[in-house]
Design a protein around this motif. Structure first.
Motif, PDB file in Angstrom:
ATOM      1  N   ARG A  21       9.585   7.795  -1.850  1.00 18.79           N
ATOM      2  CA  ARG A  21       8.539   8.136  -0.884  1.00 18.79           C
ATOM      3  C   ARG A  21       8.886   9.435  -0.157  1.00 18.79           C
ATOM      4  NH1 ARG A  21       4.380   5.378   1.322  1.00 18.79           N
ATOM      5  NH2 ARG A  21       3.724   5.866   3.444  1.00 18.79           N
TER       6      ARG A  21
ATOM      7  N   SER B  54       0.842  -1.196   0.000  1.00 21.92           N
ATOM      8  CA  SER B  54       0.000   0.000   0.000  1.00 21.92           C
ATOM      9  C   SER B  54       0.876   1.245   0.000  1.00 21.92           C
ATOM     10  CB  SER B  54      -0.893   0.012   1.247  1.00 21.92           C
ATOM     11  OG  SER B  54      -1.443   1.281   1.471  1.00 21.92           O
ATOM     12  N   GLU B  55       0.550   2.202  -0.866  1.00 26.82           N
ATOM     13  CA  GLU B  55       1.307   3.449  -0.883  1.00 26.82           C
ATOM     14  C   GLU B  55       1.145   4.206   0.427  1.00 26.82           C
ATOM     15  OE1 GLU B  55       1.060   6.125  -4.053  1.00 26.82           O
ATOM     16  OE2 GLU B  55       1.491   4.660  -5.612  1.00 26.82           O
TER      17      GLU B  55
ATOM     18  N   THR C 171       3.654   9.188   0.497  1.00 30.72           N
ATOM     19  CA  THR C 171       3.159   8.166  -0.418  1.00 30.72           C
ATOM     20  C   THR C 171       4.278   7.724  -1.342  1.00 30.72           C
ATOM     21  OG1 THR C 171       2.420   9.840  -2.006  1.00 30.72           O
ATOM     22  CG2 THR C 171       0.791   9.057  -0.399  1.00 30.72           C
ATOM     23  N   GLY C 172       4.081   6.542  -1.949  1.00 31.80           N
ATOM     24  CA  GLY C 172       5.037   6.028  -2.912  1.00 31.80           C
ATOM     25  C   GLY C 172       5.531   4.651  -2.539  1.00 31.80           C
ATOM     26  N   LEU C 173       5.781   3.815  -3.548  1.00 36.00           N
ATOM     27  CA  LEU C 173       6.287   2.463  -3.335  1.00 36.00           C
ATOM     28  C   LEU C 173       7.759   2.323  -3.694  1.00 36.00           C
ATOM     29  CD1 LEU C 173       3.318   0.287  -4.675  1.00 36.00           C
ATOM     30  CD2 LEU C 173       3.951   0.728  -2.295  1.00 36.00           C
TER      31      LEU C 173
END
Length: 321
Positions: A310, A43-44, A305-307
């Motif tokens: 981030r 999950s981001e 956020t971010g995978l």
């Protein structure tokens, strides 16, 4: 740590059709719908739950969504970032930086400090400001003009220095961390010599780059099995930085941590490593000097956020307290 997968077992994804997942030993792996693929299941908003599952149960697993073997434990990731058998990757401070290593000249340090204070004073009298948009995105660019002058001692070279977005994200996460912990911000205000420790702690807890790619030039034994020669490897920096086998209370941001360590920036005297640390040091000093009452703005706090990379997209503050 109680590992759900015995050491020596590496798992790879199931073939198309949902058959059993292959394993590096005779032990049968889980079915494909349970394999924790990085870009599908994470999950981001909170990838760290996913990282815990990987560290505990899947220390080595092949992720077909990115075509690489995932490493998530601190010991394995740290080894992959330094072992010469892992190639085709780069962080600021890694061996490819040798050509442009050296201490930053004082003129460059002066530019960083001056830029930080100019930016801080521009927003000091506002009722509300976004530090990501108005501070973090501008401070790293202050050295770009320095590079172009060509005067002796002012040129900062190397591909690492050009990675402005990395330093922007790292600075945004750093400022978010200290503002989210008013007691620790007060400590830094009283003891600015601790800012370097706070910077390293932020890189550990919230690295701007969550995944660094490598390639194994030979077979390498790691937790959970053996990485094949020629295989691509994804080093999960974000997972390693919160490994409870390496860090006590790893989710906590603690500027006085007794077991520090970070993996985003490599060791050495790469200019980008030094610049990032200077931007954090001078940046926070300038903000606190121009805005003694600086605090987070009231209301919703947008999360990072971010995978793969981030950082928080916004960081709303009240400059006047």
């Amino acid at each position: 740590m109680n590992n759900a997968v015995p050491r020596g077992t590496a798992r790879s994804p199931a073939p198309a059709g949902g058959g059993p997942v292959g394993a590096a030993t005779s032990e049968a792996g889980p079915r494909s719908d349970h394999v924790p693929l990085l870009l599908i299941h994470a999950s981001e908003q909170d990838p760290y739950h996913h990282y815990r599952l990987l560290r505990d149960a899947y220390p080595l697993v092949h992720d077909h969504s990115i075509g690489a073997w995932l490493l998530s434990r601190h010991a394995d990731v740290a080894a992959a970032l330094t072992d010469p058998r892992f190639t085709h990757g780069h962080r600021p401070g890694d061996p490819p930086c040798e050509a442009h290593r050296g201490s930053l000249p004082q003129a460059v340090r002066d530019v960083v400090e001056r830029t930080a204070y100019v930016l801080a004073r521009r927003i000091a009298r506002r009722q509300q400001a976004d530090l990501v948009e108005e501070f973090c995105r501008w401070l790293p660019t202050g050295t770009v003009g320095v590079r172009g002058r060509g005067a002796r001692g002012l040129v900062v070279a190397g591909v690492c220095v050009a990675q402005l977005s990395l330093r922007e994200r790292a600075l945004a996460s750093f400022l978010a961390n200290v503002l989210d912990h008013p007691d620790q911000l007060a400590t830094l205000r009283e003891h600015p010599e601790l800012i370097g420790r706070a910077w390293a702690e932020s890189l550990r807890r919230d690295p701007p780059v969550l995944v660094v790619l490598r390639r194994a030039s030979a077979e390498v034994v790691v937790s959970g099995g053996t990485i094949p020669a020629g295989a691509d490897v994804a080093c999960l920096i974000g997972a390693a930085g919160r490994d409870p086998e390496r860090f006590r209370d790893p989710d906590r941001f603690d500027v006085l941590r007794q077991d520090p360590g970070q993996l985003t920036f490599g060791p050495g005297d790469c200019p980008a490593v030094q610049l990032a640390a200077l931007e954090a040091q001078y940046g926070l000093r300038a903000l606190l000097d121009a805005m003694p009452g600086l605090r987070r703005a009231d209301g919703l706090r947008p999360a990072a956020t971010g995978l793969l990379t981030r950082a928080p997209g916004t960081l709303l503050v009240r400059p006047c307290g």
